[in-house]
Design a protein around this motif. Structure first.
Motif, short mmCIF file in Angstrom:
data_model
loop_
_atom_site.label_atom_id
_atom_site.label_comp_id
_atom_site.label_asym_id
_atom_site.label_seq_id
_atom_site.Cartn_x
_atom_site.Cartn_y
_atom_site.Cartn_z
N PRO A 179 42.00 4.43 9.41
CA PRO A 179 42.08 3.11 8.77
C PRO A 179 40.74 2.37 8.72
O PRO A 179 40.37 1.63 9.64
CB PRO A 179 43.10 2.36 9.64
N LEU A 180 40.01 2.60 7.65
CA LEU A 180 38.74 1.92 7.40
C LEU A 180 38.79 1.34 5.99
O LEU A 180 39.20 2.03 5.05
CB LEU A 180 37.56 2.88 7.50
N TYR A 181 38.38 0.08 5.85
CA TYR A 181 38.35 -0.53 4.52
C TYR A 181 37.23 0.08 3.70
O TYR A 181 36.07 0.14 4.14
CB TYR A 181 38.17 -2.04 4.64
N LEU A 182 37.56 0.56 2.51
CA LEU A 182 36.62 1.24 1.63
C LEU A 182 36.01 2.45 2.33
O LEU A 182 34.89 2.85 2.04
CB LEU A 182 35.54 0.29 1.12
N ARG A 183 36.75 3.02 3.28
CA ARG A 183 36.32 4.18 4.06
C ARG A 183 35.05 3.90 4.85
O ARG A 183 34.32 4.83 5.22
CB ARG A 183 36.06 5.39 3.14
N MET A 184 34.77 2.61 5.17
CA MET A 184 33.51 2.30 5.84
C MET A 184 33.59 1.16 6.86
O MET A 184 32.90 1.21 7.87
CB MET A 184 32.42 1.99 4.80
N PHE A 185 34.41 0.15 6.63
CA PHE A 185 34.43 -1.02 7.52
C PHE A 185 35.57 -0.93 8.52
O PHE A 185 36.75 -0.83 8.14
CB PHE A 185 34.57 -2.31 6.70
N HIS A 186 35.22 -0.99 9.82
CA HIS A 186 36.22 -0.94 10.89
C HIS A 186 36.82 -2.33 11.08
O HIS A 186 36.08 -3.31 11.16
CB HIS A 186 35.57 -0.45 12.19
N PRO A 187 38.14 -2.43 11.19
CA PRO A 187 38.78 -3.75 11.27
C PRO A 187 38.45 -4.54 12.53
O PRO A 187 38.60 -5.76 12.55
CB PRO A 187 40.29 -3.43 11.22
N GLU A 188 37.99 -3.87 13.59
CA GLU A 188 37.73 -4.58 14.86
C GLU A 188 36.25 -4.73 15.19
O GLU A 188 35.90 -5.42 16.15
CB GLU A 188 38.42 -3.82 16.01
N PHE B 298 37.51 5.84 -6.29
CA PHE B 298 36.72 5.35 -5.16
C PHE B 298 35.44 4.68 -5.66
O PHE B 298 35.06 3.60 -5.18
CB PHE B 298 36.40 6.52 -4.24
N GLU B 299 34.79 5.30 -6.62
CA GLU B 299 33.58 4.72 -7.22
C GLU B 299 33.87 3.35 -7.82
O GLU B 299 33.13 2.38 -7.62
CB GLU B 299 33.03 5.65 -8.29
N ARG B 300 34.98 3.23 -8.53
CA ARG B 300 35.37 1.96 -9.15
C ARG B 300 35.60 0.89 -8.09
O ARG B 300 35.13 -0.25 -8.23
CB ARG B 300 36.64 2.18 -9.96
N ASP B 301 36.30 1.24 -7.01
CA ASP B 301 36.59 0.27 -5.96
C ASP B 301 35.33 -0.24 -5.28
O ASP B 301 35.21 -1.43 -4.96
CB ASP B 301 37.53 0.89 -4.92
N LEU B 302 34.37 0.65 -5.06
CA LEU B 302 33.12 0.24 -4.44
C LEU B 302 32.30 -0.64 -5.37
O LEU B 302 31.75 -1.68 -4.96
CB LEU B 302 32.31 1.48 -4.03
#
Length: 438
Positions: free
Chosen positions: A334-343, A414-418
């Motif tokens: 569970p990482l936002y945009l496969r990069m940001f950790h929620p904690e 994924f490219e579009r979302d980023l």
């Protein structure tokens, strides 16, 4: 001044450095445990961190694999070799002035979060440094995932495909490759040129996609179907494969009963050819091993000199304590945009995803967003934990349940979302138009 640590100078690490500099951030240290950049693309005839072999070519085409601001040379073929790709990465690092920020032969032993959302980095020689941000770009194709039981029971030579470097050592042997992913098919094809007998064992169906369709790299056609409704696009993909390949059962392989993009595809133009020419022999799933004898689910029993397990890789972050972050056996990440950790808002992963294509063009976009976040041009969403869970659920819905799909993404989606998140005022550098081989 914000101080930033980057772990790894592979393809994702160097584009992370480039984007940090582009965003005006210069207090950067990139730790690389090897003596040069390139990560997985640094070929060695001896076993090493790299998984590429003597004959490796990328499975995504040149136009779909190049950095947007640094095109590959016009002379490069549609599918460049590992040495051409390494030259490309070396030229990229030189062009964007990345070398002063990289410390080679320096291993990160431990990364610990400390007070003030900072990071204490302990190096292999015991030295410690403190940073405001930690960007992890250490790759996910360097720690092999071995089968659990039968390797110890095999009396012949056993190795993981990670350790396979060239075909010559298998001359005149009977070789079994377990797994029909990209590595497995490459091993089977190359070894079949010298071995006396080669078989490939697969437990379930797998799409094996030729590298060319109508004279063009196959992956370029997906981009042309972005605006086609998903059900129609799925039908067209299956139809094109049926026209090119026919039924996989005609080759002795199981026919997939799921859409093409539901699993990570195998891109290989030679395996099916080799099967129909009697050079590679399809086998069912492996049941057990006794000495040199291998038993398959359909009752076939055969002896082999060597077994190569092409059974994938683990997600490895050895510098984190196991009770802090450990995705090694995770079914979901569970990482936002496969990069940001929620904690951990000061921790960012770059390249911790598996597209149906090359990683680094999308690592470039992740790094651009990360750099502009650190520079203050983009703000983390308040519902970060919810978005991270939503991303993980999306992966679970879109792909077959398997550890190899825990970080899978649809490349164009994924490219579009980023791109939607990258701020409009993000700094850019002029397009590099190199047209000669480096």
């Amino acid at each position: 001044m914000k101080r930033i640590c980057v772990i790894g100078a592979g393809c994702s690490g160097i584009t992370t450095l480039k984007n940090l500099l582009q965003a005006g951030l210069t207090e950067i240290v990139c730790y690389e445990q090897n003596d040069q950049i390139g990560g997985n693309w640094v070929y060695s005839a001896e076993e090493s961190h790299s998984s590429v072999c003597e004959t490796t070519h990328i499975i995504s085409s040149k136009t779909m694999s190049q950095f947007v601001d640094f095109p590959m040379p016009a002379e490069y073929p549609d599918y460049p070799s590992h040495d051409q790709l390494l030259k490309y990465f070396l030229a990229y690092a030189e062009h964007f002035g990345l070398y002063p920020y990289i410390r080679f032969n320096t291993k990160v032993q431990k990364a610990e979060k400390i007070a003030g959302e900072k990071w204490l980095i302990t190096l292999g020689d015991g030295q410690q440094e403190t940073f405001d941000y930690l960007l992890v770009a250490n790759g996910h194709h360097n720690v092999p995932r071995h089968p659990e039981h039968w390797p110890a029971q095999f009396a012949g030579r056993y190795l993981h495909s990670h350790s396979y470097k060239m075909a010559e050592p298998f001359k005149d042997q009977r070789v079994l490759v377990v797994g029909a992913g990209n590595s497995g098919c490459d091993c089977a094809v190359e070894i079949s040129r010298v071995a006396s007998f080669v078989a490939i064992s697969t437990r379930g169906p797998q799409y094996i996609v030729p590298k060319f369709f109508m004279g063009k790299p196959t992956d370029t056609f997906n981009g042309q179907m972005l605006w086609v409704p998903k059900p129609i696009a799925a039908f067209l993909r299956q139809l094109s494969l049926r026209i090119q390949v026919g039924k996989y059962s005609d080759y002795g392989l199981p026919d997939p009963d799921f859409p093409v993009l539901k699993a990570h595809p195998t891109v290989n133009s030679e395996l099916l050819y080799k099967i129909r020419h009697g050079k590679v022999h399809p086998r069912k799933g492996l049941v057990k091993v006794e000495g040199r004898k291998v038993f398959f689910t359909d009752g076939v029993e055969e002896e082999y000199d060597t077994i190569i397990a092409a059974t994938g890789y683990k997600i490895s972050t050895p510098f984190f304590a196991p009770d802090f972050i450990n995705y090694e056996e995770a079914d979901r990440v569970p990482l936002y945009l496969r990069m940001f950790h929620p904690e951990h808002p000061s921790l960012i992963f770059i390249g911790l995803f598996q597209p149906q294509g090359a990683v680094w063009p999308y690592s470039d976009l992740q790094a651009k967003l990360a750099a502009n976040y650190i520079a203050g041009r983009w703000v983390l969403p308040k519902n970060l934990a919810e978005l991270a869970e939503k991303d993980a659920e999306h992966v679970s819905r879109e792909f077959l349940k398997a550890k190899r799909h825990s970080i899978e993404v649809h490349a164009h989606e994924f490219e579009r979302d980023l791109k939607r998140q990258i701020p409009r005022d993000a700094p850019v550098w002029a397009l590099e138009t190199s047209n000669s081989v480096y």
